[in-house]
Design a protein around this motif. Structure first.
Motif, PDB file in Angstrom:
ATOM      1  N   VAL A 156     -23.810  96.454 -15.305  1.00 23.74           N
ATOM      2  CA  VAL A 156     -23.847  95.015 -15.594  1.00 23.74           C
ATOM      3  C   VAL A 156     -24.402  94.712 -16.982  1.00 23.74           C
ATOM      4  CG1 VAL A 156     -24.059  94.419 -13.150  1.00 23.74           C
ATOM      5  CG2 VAL A 156     -26.130  94.753 -14.506  1.00 23.74           C
ATOM      6  N   TYR A 157     -25.026  95.720 -17.624  1.00 20.88           N
ATOM      7  CA  TYR A 157     -25.639  95.452 -18.932  1.00 20.88           C
ATOM      8  C   TYR A 157     -25.820  96.773 -19.670  1.00 20.88           C
ATOM      9  CZ  TYR A 157     -29.350  94.462 -22.326  1.00 20.88           C
ATOM     10  OH  TYR A 157     -30.092  94.359 -23.473  1.00 20.88           O
ATOM     11  N   VAL A 158     -25.606  96.756 -20.980  1.00 14.53           N
ATOM     12  CA  VAL A 158     -25.851  97.945 -21.798  1.00 14.53           C
ATOM     13  C   VAL A 158     -26.178  97.500 -23.218  1.00 14.53           C
ATOM     14  CG1 VAL A 158     -23.401  98.217 -22.374  1.00 14.53           C
ATOM     15  CG2 VAL A 158     -24.945 100.181 -22.547  1.00 14.53           C
ATOM     16  N   ASN A 159     -27.161  98.157 -23.826  1.00 12.45           N
ATOM     17  CA  ASN A 159     -27.535  97.809 -25.191  1.00 12.45           C
ATOM     18  C   ASN A 159     -28.524  98.847 -25.714  1.00 12.45           C
ATOM     19  OD1 ASN A 159     -27.683  96.356 -27.602  1.00 12.45           O
ATOM     20  ND2 ASN A 159     -27.863  94.398 -26.556  1.00 12.45           N
ATOM     21  N   HIS A 160     -28.832  98.754 -27.015  1.00 17.65           N
ATOM     22  CA  HIS A 160     -29.930  99.526 -27.580  1.00 17.65           C
ATOM     23  C   HIS A 160     -31.223  98.756 -27.297  1.00 17.65           C
ATOM     24  CE1 HIS A 160     -27.133 102.144 -29.614  1.00 17.65           C
ATOM     25  NE2 HIS A 160     -26.545 101.112 -30.192  1.00 17.65           N
ATOM     26  N   CYS A 161     -32.356  99.456 -27.303  1.00 14.52           N
ATOM     27  CA  CYS A 161     -33.632  98.788 -27.096  1.00 14.52           C
ATOM     28  C   CYS A 161     -34.724  99.534 -27.846  1.00 14.52           C
ATOM     29  CB  CYS A 161     -33.971  98.721 -25.598  1.00 14.52           C
ATOM     30  SG  CYS A 161     -34.395 100.331 -24.866  1.00 14.52           S
ATOM     31  N   ALA A 162     -35.907  98.935 -27.891  1.00 12.66           N
ATOM     32  CA  ALA A 162     -37.085  99.582 -28.477  1.00 12.66           C
ATOM     33  C   ALA A 162     -37.944 100.111 -27.344  1.00 12.66           C
ATOM     34  CB  ALA A 162     -37.866  98.589 -29.334  1.00 12.66           C
ATOM     35  N   TYR A 163     -38.133 101.415 -27.314  1.00 11.71           N
ATOM     36  CA  TYR A 163     -38.898 102.074 -26.246  1.00 11.71           C
ATOM     37  C   TYR A 163     -40.197 102.574 -26.862  1.00 11.71           C
ATOM     38  CZ  TYR A 163     -39.200 104.651 -21.794  1.00 11.71           C
ATOM     39  OH  TYR A 163     -39.560 105.126 -20.556  1.00 11.71           O
ATOM     40  N   ALA A 164     -41.259 101.773 -26.695  1.00 12.09           N
ATOM     41  CA  ALA A 164     -42.542 102.069 -27.357  1.00 12.09           C
ATOM     42  C   ALA A 164     -42.362 102.170 -28.868  1.00 12.09           C
ATOM     43  CB  ALA A 164     -43.166 103.344 -26.804  1.00 12.09           C
ATOM     44  N   GLY A 165     -41.512 101.308 -29.411  1.00 12.46           N
ATOM     45  CA  GLY A 165     -41.308 101.253 -30.853  1.00 12.46           C
ATOM     46  C   GLY A 165     -40.213 102.148 -31.379  1.00 12.46           C
ATOM     47  N   ALA A 166     -39.663 103.036 -30.538  1.00  9.70           N
ATOM     48  CA  ALA A 166     -38.599 103.937 -30.968  1.00  9.70           C
ATOM     49  C   ALA A 166     -37.268 103.498 -30.358  1.00  9.70           C
ATOM     50  CB  ALA A 166     -38.905 105.368 -30.549  1.00  9.70           C
ATOM     51  N   PRO A 167     -36.143 103.763 -31.027  1.00 11.30           N
ATOM     52  CA  PRO A 167     -34.842 103.350 -30.493  1.00 11.30           C
ATOM     53  C   PRO A 167     -34.480 104.130 -29.239  1.00 11.30           C
ATOM     54  CG  PRO A 167     -34.563 104.719 -32.440  1.00 11.30           C
ATOM     55  CD  PRO A 167     -36.020 104.434 -32.340  1.00 11.30           C
ATOM     56  N   ALA A 168     -33.840 103.463 -28.291  1.00 11.57           N
ATOM     57  CA  ALA A 168     -33.416 104.091 -27.041  1.00 11.57           C
ATOM     58  C   ALA A 168     -32.206 103.350 -26.501  1.00 11.57           C
ATOM     59  CB  ALA A 168     -34.548 104.103 -26.022  1.00 11.57           C
ATOM     60  N   HIS A 170     -30.389 101.542 -23.243  1.00 10.97           N
ATOM     61  CA  HIS A 170     -30.780 100.845 -22.008  1.00 10.97           C
ATOM     62  C   HIS A 170     -29.526 100.370 -21.282  1.00 10.97           C
ATOM     63  CE1 HIS A 170     -33.248  97.383 -19.961  1.00 10.97           C
ATOM     64  NE2 HIS A 170     -32.856  98.327 -19.109  1.00 10.97           N
ATOM     65  N   MET A 171     -29.395 100.783 -20.041  1.00 11.29           N
ATOM     66  CA  MET A 171     -28.263 100.374 -19.216  1.00 11.29           C
ATOM     67  C   MET A 171     -28.784  99.914 -17.855  1.00 11.29           C
ATOM     68  SD  MET A 171     -24.898 102.658 -18.119  1.00 11.29           S
ATOM     69  CE  MET A 171     -25.841 103.830 -17.114  1.00 11.29           C
ATOM     70  N   ILE A 172     -28.161  98.865 -17.318  1.00  6.20           N
ATOM     71  CA  ILE A 172     -28.529  98.375 -15.988  1.00  6.20           C
ATOM     72  C   ILE A 172     -27.304  98.445 -15.094  1.00  6.20           C
ATOM     73  CG2 ILE A 172     -29.410  96.421 -14.643  1.00  6.20           C
ATOM     74  CD1 ILE A 172     -30.839  95.440 -17.112  1.00  6.20           C
ATOM     75  N   MET A 173     -27.473  99.022 -13.921  1.00  6.63           N
ATOM     76  CA  MET A 173     -26.382  99.138 -12.975  1.00  6.63           C
ATOM     77  C   MET A 173     -26.873  98.758 -11.580  1.00  6.63           C
ATOM     78  SD  MET A 173     -26.259 103.325 -13.100  1.00  6.63           S
ATOM     79  CE  MET A 173     -24.991 103.455 -11.850  1.00  6.63           C
ATOM     80  N   LYS A 174     -25.943  98.411 -10.716  1.00  5.94           N
ATOM     81  CA  LYS A 174     -26.286  98.033  -9.358  1.00  5.94           C
ATOM     82  C   LYS A 174     -26.556  99.280  -8.514  1.00  5.94           C
ATOM     83  CE  LYS A 174     -26.159  93.568  -9.540  1.00  5.94           C
ATOM     84  NZ  LYS A 174     -27.408  92.789  -9.314  1.00  5.94           N
ATOM     85  N   GLY A 175     -27.635  99.230  -7.714  1.00  3.46           N
ATOM     86  CA  GLY A 175     -27.969 100.344  -6.845  1.00  3.46           C
ATOM     87  C   GLY A 175     -27.343 100.199  -5.478  1.00  3.46           C
ATOM     88  N   LYS A 176     -27.579 101.181  -4.626  1.00  2.22           N
ATOM     89  CA  LYS A 176     -27.011 101.184  -3.277  1.00  2.22           C
ATOM     90  C   LYS A 176     -27.483  99.988  -2.461  1.00  2.22           C
ATOM     91  CE  LYS A 176     -24.778 105.125  -3.534  1.00  2.22           C
ATOM     92  NZ  LYS A 176     -23.285 105.207  -3.411  1.00  2.22           N
ATOM     93  N   MET A 177     -28.708  99.518  -2.720  1.00  6.11           N
ATOM     94  CA  MET A 177     -29.265  98.397  -1.972  1.00  6.11           C
ATOM     95  C   MET A 177     -28.975  97.050  -2.630  1.00  6.11           C
ATOM     96  SD  MET A 177     -30.390 100.150   0.445  1.00  6.11           S
ATOM     97  CE  MET A 177     -31.133  98.827   1.388  1.00  6.11           C
ATOM     98  N   ASN A 180     -31.064  95.943  -9.088  1.00  5.61           N
ATOM     99  CA  ASN A 180     -30.791  96.577 -10.374  1.00  5.61           C
ATOM    100  C   ASN A 180     -31.484  97.930 -10.505  1.00  5.61           C
ATOM    101  OD1 ASN A 180     -29.198  94.490 -11.220  1.00  5.61           O
ATOM    102  ND2 ASN A 180     -30.754  93.524 -12.492  1.00  5.61           N
ATOM    103  N   ILE A 181     -30.782  98.872 -11.098  1.00 10.16           N
ATOM    104  CA  ILE A 181     -31.367 100.147 -11.505  1.00 10.16           C
ATOM    105  C   ILE A 181     -31.306 100.207 -13.020  1.00 10.16           C
ATOM    106  CG2 ILE A 181     -31.102 102.648 -11.523  1.00 10.16           C
ATOM    107  CD1 ILE A 181     -30.113 102.571  -8.714  1.00 10.16           C
ATOM    108  N   ASN A 182     -32.460 100.360 -13.656  1.00  9.68           N
ATOM    109  CA  ASN A 182     -32.542 100.446 -15.113  1.00  9.68           C
ATOM    110  C   ASN A 182     -32.483 101.913 -15.540  1.00  9.68           C
ATOM    111  OD1 ASN A 182     -33.548  97.618 -16.493  1.00  9.68           O
ATOM    112  ND2 ASN A 182     -34.138  97.786 -14.348  1.00  9.68           N
ATOM    113  N   VAL A 183     -31.615 102.179 -16.491  1.00 14.62           N
ATOM    114  CA  VAL A 183     -31.414 103.546 -16.984  1.00 14.62           C
ATOM    115  C   VAL A 183     -31.721 103.578 -18.477  1.00 14.62           C
ATOM    116  CG1 VAL A 183     -29.778 105.439 -17.247  1.00 14.62           C
ATOM    117  CG2 VAL A 183     -29.618 103.916 -15.251  1.00 14.62           C
ATOM    118  N   PHE A 184     -32.581 104.509 -18.892  1.00 16.65           N
ATOM    119  CA  PHE A 184     -32.924 104.668 -20.298  1.00 16.65           C
ATOM    120  C   PHE A 184     -32.594 106.098 -20.743  1.00 16.65           C
ATOM    121  CE2 PHE A 184     -35.898 101.549 -18.570  1.00 16.65           C
ATOM    122  CZ  PHE A 184     -35.777 100.496 -19.470  1.00 16.65           C
TER     123      PHE A 184
END
Length: 240
Positions: A156-168, A170-177, A180-184
């Motif tokens: 449902v969502y994907v982008n770059h993000c700042a992870y403790a100040g460093a680039p990473a 970030h993707m969000i997908m629907k879980g079995k329940m 949201n499940i956040n994936v980095f």
């Protein structure tokens, strides 16, 4: 630039003047109002911080401690003024943390950063469904030397993000329940303490080591994230 990216960039750096940000700020009255409010707020912060330190302040404070009991009332007022200044500094510091949060590296682990990141962005990502294509996902994964052959699920969502100040990544997908499940995908160059799993009262997460990065998955307590992590690790192609 979509509205979510516009808000993120504006909160991160209200003084940014890029063409894309200005264009999005003038696109709708709602965006224009938010942009103006952030500029006003930034001005107030700068004015609050622009306070000259009195000459010989340290010497005055040391001298005040040597006064006898006859000067007790004077010292009490001085402490009240110092406490007020400390309170103002705390409020200003908290305001800056809301605009641009960042945890100190070397003092926290990867799980703590992931939980903080999820909670921080939850107001902006809750209910979002951008339906990104496989091409969009892989385009953002490319800088981390990874890709998918097919969509890893209901993304449902994907982008770059700042992870403790460093680039990473970030993707969000629907879980079995259904939550949201956040994936980095976090480069290993990020200086954070490694962990295999982490949790708090609402969320839990796991970390899988890739060839040149770490795969971090965060979901609600009732989500079986172990299966999601195994599937993502198996499906993720790594070229670096």
């Amino acid at each position: 630039m979509d509205e979510l990216e516009f808000r993120r960039q504006l909160y991160t750096n209200p003084r940014e003047r890029s063409d894309t940000l200005i264009q999005e700020a003038t696109r709708t009255p709602k965006n224009k109002k938010l942009y103006d409010e952030m500029q006003q707020f930034e001005c107030k912060l700068e004015q609050a911080l622009n306070v000259d330190v009195p000459d010989a302040l340290a010497e005055r404070l040391i001298l005040s401690q040597s006064f006898d009991d006859s000067q007790l009332e004077y010292r009490r007022k001085t402490r009240v003024h110092i406490a007020m200044a400390a309170s103002i500094a705390f409020v200003v510091g908290l305001s800056f943390s809301l605009v641009n949060w960042q945890l100190p590296t070397g003092q926290v682990n990867m799980g703590q950063v992931a939980l903080e990141h999820v909670y921080h962005e939850m107001p902006y990502t809750s209910g979002v469904d951008e339906q990104p294509s496989l091409q969009t996902i892989n385009a953002k994964l490319a800088r981390y030397g990874a890709s998918f052959d097919q969509l890893p699920g209901e993304v449902v969502y994907v982008n770059h993000c700042a992870y403790a100040g460093a680039p990473a990544f970030h993707m969000i997908m629907k879980g079995k329940m259904g939550s949201n499940i956040n994936v980095f995908v976090v480069p290993k160059s990020t200086e954070l303490q490694a962990v295999e799993s982490f949790a708090d009262k609402k969320m839990h997460g796991m970390v899988s080591k890739l060839s040149n990065a770490n795969l971090v998955v965060v979901g609600e307590r009732n989500e079986p994230i172990e299966k999601a992590l195994d599937t993502l690790t198996a499906d993720l192609n790594q070229s670096i």
